[in-house]
Write an enzyme that holds these catalytic residues in place. Structure first.
Site, mmCIF file in Angstrom:
data_model
loop_
_atom_site.group_PDB
_atom_site.id
_atom_site.type_symbol
_atom_site.label_atom_id
_atom_site.label_comp_id
_atom_site.label_asym_id
_atom_site.label_seq_id
_atom_site.Cartn_x
_atom_site.Cartn_y
_atom_site.Cartn_z
ATOM 1 N N VAL A 109 -17.757 101.260 1.907
ATOM 2 C CA VAL A 109 -18.673 100.839 2.962
ATOM 3 C C VAL A 109 -18.985 102.070 3.797
ATOM 4 O O VAL A 109 -18.078 102.840 4.132
ATOM 5 C CB VAL A 109 -18.057 99.743 3.858
ATOM 6 C CG1 VAL A 109 -19.057 99.299 4.923
ATOM 7 C CG2 VAL A 109 -17.585 98.557 3.022
ATOM 8 N N CYS A 110 -20.260 102.282 4.113
ATOM 9 C CA CYS A 110 -20.659 103.340 5.027
ATOM 10 C C CYS A 110 -20.183 104.710 4.507
ATOM 11 O O CYS A 110 -20.334 105.019 3.336
ATOM 12 C CB CYS A 110 -20.128 103.015 6.421
ATOM 13 S SG CYS A 110 -20.834 103.926 7.794
ATOM 14 N N THR A 111 -19.587 105.530 5.388
ATOM 15 C CA THR A 111 -19.170 106.871 4.984
ATOM 16 C C THR A 111 -17.914 106.877 4.127
ATOM 17 O O THR A 111 -17.448 107.947 3.721
ATOM 18 C CB THR A 111 -18.947 107.757 6.218
ATOM 19 O OG1 THR A 111 -18.014 107.123 7.109
ATOM 20 C CG2 THR A 111 -20.253 108.001 6.953
ATOM 21 N N THR A 129 -25.083 104.775 1.352
ATOM 22 C CA THR A 129 -24.195 104.976 2.495
ATOM 23 C C THR A 129 -25.001 104.725 3.751
ATOM 24 O O THR A 129 -26.178 104.338 3.691
ATOM 25 C CB THR A 129 -23.595 106.395 2.479
ATOM 26 O OG1 THR A 129 -22.581 106.500 3.493
ATOM 27 C CG2 THR A 129 -24.664 107.454 2.711
#
Length: 203
Positions: A109-111, A129
């Site tokens: 998830v995300c970074t 991302t």
């Protein structure tokens, strides 16, 4: 085979300064699906102390650290500003790589995508991302092909999602893929996850 005797083990990695919703969103999806009798066992795995403070100040205590964590069928790696620290820790990257390699599915998830990139699991793969952090994540995962036009991207056994709330979408996809669309729809209904943000959906 996933059944009541052999539930899907979902291991969510946490570390100091992890972004709260990055891991709580997937936690909510998988535990809600479990309440609908889907055979899912969800747990958190900490790097360092099990008791830690998240990016926005929330204090948590993880279920396990990597020394006693059960084998996971699905490993979710969240993001947050803490990724900038743990990505420089060779011991963490090596430990995470081994834990991911033992799983059937690898997700971020995300970074958290930067961490997947450092372990080599994004080499040659499409991924996504948080659009705000795309340049930094690309610099950490140079062999991946990033898009920010999709909420989540599947490439083989690896599934990556965009920033923060996108982990909910990714997790609902996993529930639908592994346990059927009806289960995923009911999970979404019980969560009342029907995004209608007051300021629209454009960035």
């Amino acid at each position: 085979m996933v059944d009541a005797s052999h539930p899907l083990n979902v291991g969510i990695v946490v570390f100091p300064d992890v972004e709260e919703l990055d891991f709580v969103g997937p936690w909510e999806v998988f535990t809600m699906a479990a309440q609908l009798d889907s055979p899912i066992n969800t747990f958190t795995v900490a790097w360092g102390d099990k008791a830690l403070r998240c990016a926005k100040g929330l204090r948590i205590e993880a279920d396990h650290d990597f020394s006693d964590a059960p084998k996971a069928d699905l490993v979710i790696v969240p993001g947050g500003r803490g990724t900038r620290t743990v990505i420089m820790d060779d011991a963490f990257i090596d430990t995470l790589r081994d834990y991911l390699a033992a799983a059937t599915w690898q997700a971020s998830v995300c970074t958290g995508a930067a961490l997947l990139g450092q372990t080599g699991f994004l080499d040659g793969k499409r991924a996504t991302t948080n659009h705000v952090a795309i340049d930094w994540v690309r610099s950490m995962a140079r062999k991946a092909y990033f898009t920010t036009e999709e909420r989540y991207v599947r490439h083989g056994s690896v599934v990556t999602s965009g920033g923060v709330s996108a982990g909910i979408d990714m997790s609902l996809w996993f529930v639908g893929h592994l346990f059927g669309h009806d289960t995923a729809r009911e999970t979404q209904r019980l969560m009342e996850y029907y995004p209608e943000p007051p300021y629209g959906t454009t960035r």
